[in-house]
Enzyme design. Sequence first.
Site, PDB file in Angstrom:
ATOM      1  N   HIS A   1       0.814  -1.330  -0.024  1.00  0.00           N
ATOM      2  CA  HIS A   1       0.099   0.060  -0.030  1.00  0.00           C
ATOM      3  C   HIS A   1       0.693   1.380  -0.309  1.00  0.00           C
ATOM      4  O   HIS A   1       0.309   2.223   0.169  1.00  0.00           O
ATOM      5  CB  HIS A   1      -0.935  -0.144   1.036  1.00  0.00           C
ATOM      6  CG  HIS A   1      -0.253  -0.121   2.483  1.00  0.00           C
ATOM      7  ND1 HIS A   1      -0.913  -0.008   3.653  1.00  0.00           N
ATOM      8  CD2 HIS A   1       0.948  -0.558   2.905  1.00  0.00           C
ATOM      9  CE1 HIS A   1      -0.077  -0.296   4.463  1.00  0.00           C
ATOM     10  NE2 HIS A   1       1.081  -0.584   4.245  1.00  0.00           N
ATOM     11  N   HIS A   2       2.090   1.305  -0.039  1.00  0.00           N
ATOM     12  CA  HIS A   2       2.739   2.462   0.019  1.00  0.00           C
ATOM     13  C   HIS A   2       3.341   2.883  -1.277  1.00  0.00           C
ATOM     14  O   HIS A   2       3.707   4.244  -1.363  1.00  0.00           O
ATOM     15  CB  HIS A   2       4.265   2.274   0.913  1.00  0.00           C
ATOM     16  CG  HIS A   2       3.967   1.923   2.462  1.00  0.00           C
ATOM     17  ND1 HIS A   2       3.076   2.735   3.111  1.00  0.00           N
ATOM     18  CD2 HIS A   2       4.288   0.969   3.228  1.00  0.00           C
ATOM     19  CE1 HIS A   2       3.052   2.104   4.384  1.00  0.00           C
ATOM     20  NE2 HIS A   2       3.699   1.324   4.480  1.00  0.00           N
ATOM     21  N   ALA A   3       3.494   1.911  -2.160  1.00  0.00           N
ATOM     22  CA  ALA A   3       3.824   2.563  -3.562  1.00  0.00           C
ATOM     23  C   ALA A   3       2.934   3.787  -4.271  1.00  0.00           C
ATOM     24  O   ALA A   3       1.747   3.737  -3.921  1.00  0.00           O
ATOM     25  CB  ALA A   3       3.739   1.248  -4.624  1.00  0.00           C
TER      26      ALA A   3
ATOM     27  N   HIS B   1       0.560   3.610   7.908  1.00  0.00           N
ATOM     28  CA  HIS B   1      -0.664   4.406   7.028  1.00  0.00           C
ATOM     29  C   HIS B   1      -0.824   3.838   5.635  1.00  0.00           C
ATOM     30  O   HIS B   1       0.420   3.685   5.185  1.00  0.00           O
ATOM     31  CB  HIS B   1      -0.403   5.795   7.482  1.00  0.00           C
ATOM     32  CG  HIS B   1      -1.271   6.571   6.357  1.00  0.00           C
ATOM     33  ND1 HIS B   1      -0.840   7.515   5.496  1.00  0.00           N
ATOM     34  CD2 HIS B   1      -2.653   6.597   6.529  1.00  0.00           C
ATOM     35  CE1 HIS B   1      -1.997   8.123   5.178  1.00  0.00           C
ATOM     36  NE2 HIS B   1      -2.869   7.691   5.597  1.00  0.00           N
TER      37      HIS B   1
ATOM     38  N   ASP C   1      -0.745   5.331   2.973  1.00  0.00           N
ATOM     39  CA  ASP C   1      -0.633   6.401   2.283  1.00  0.00           C
ATOM     40  C   ASP C   1      -0.787   6.225   0.792  1.00  0.00           C
ATOM     41  O   ASP C   1      -1.227   7.035   0.217  1.00  0.00           O
ATOM     42  CB  ASP C   1       0.650   7.010   2.621  1.00  0.00           C
ATOM     43  CG  ASP C   1       1.960   6.211   2.206  1.00  0.00           C
ATOM     44  OD1 ASP C   1       1.814   4.848   2.283  1.00  0.00           O
ATOM     45  OD2 ASP C   1       3.008   6.800   2.233  1.00  0.00           O
TER      46      ASP C   1
END
Length: 392
Positions: free
Chosen positions: A131-133, A171, A173
């Site tokens: 989920h950070h990419a 998070h 993000d």
Amino acid sequence: MSGRTLLMWDEAVTGYDFGPSHPMDPVRLALTMGLVRAYELDRKAEVVSAKPAGESTLRLVHRADYVAAVRAASADPDQADQAYGLGTLDDPAFAGMHEASALIAGQSVGAAEAVWRGEAAHAVNFAGGLHHAMPGSAAGFCVYNDASLAIARLLELGAERVAYVDVDVHHGDGVQAAFWDDPRVLTVSLHEHPRTLFPGTGWPEETGAAGAGEGGAVNVALPAGTGDEGWLRAFHAVVPELLADFRPQVLVTQHGADTHFEDPLAHLAVSLDAQRAVQEACHELAHAHAEGGRWVALGGGGYAVVDVVPRSWTHLVGIAAHAPVEPESVIPSSWRDQVYARTRQSGPGRMTDGRWPVDWRPWEDGYDPADRLDQAVLAARRSAFPLRGLLP
């Protein structure tokens, strides 16, 4: 709508490998699938593989120059361009990076397509949840954002309301950023407070772009040290009410196992049993609020790769397949033998941390404005709920 559950799996996803000193050891994926098979959950969920995400699919979220940079680093890791977050300590370049990343993304996109088309009610890709990419860069061990790509594909297929709930310790993000100004997507993230953990975002004041996007992002920033009771209290104080109001056509959830008290990279104190309780809650919320119970469940972080991750995600598969594994279940010795053969570690003996059933106090029973956990919940509710027409 078919009532079946799909388990997205291709052995080649274990090629997503940043190297022997990196905390994101792909053995966690292999051991999870091994435990799924030891419990014969591969007979309850249909194991299928989707094709890798192609260029047009990746472009639903990622910029063309970034995809080209990943391809170049994949072909020659020594020439990785750090301007794109590649070849860094968090995201070292490795041969085949593009292929492995696109394969993981393809599984999440395939899961979303199957659920949207009614070919399955639920689909799980525990290799996903990266989920950070960002659209133009790798970040936080994530190259392609499979969660965002799955949601973008749902929108492309005609979905008008997709809810994303992220319970990873970090998070979510990248997913928030991808849909910051899109009112068709509601993103909800419960995570350790950005003061104490990467990526430093996910403040309650982050509520979506001004205008159409307002209220489209909800962030619960939990104090370090939050344990089972507080974590479950926060989840139930925020998520069910939002989903009941939003009425998503599909629920996408991310189940990073790094909230666990044994995880080496974060500071929450959540047990396997509480993680299982949230997985059950997400399943129930999908049936209660998503059309036909449409549910796409993803993995995510998790760096206690023997003791925690395989057990947590095996529970997730069992719940999604309507064949939940009992917490007190003794883990098959065949899997423990596999653990020792691969890691020279002794695997855990049961599917519980000894805290089942987990107790927590409902928000409706009242709150303490001096309590740090309740302050975190109040901050999230006061920032986002009025923007959605809900009482804080």
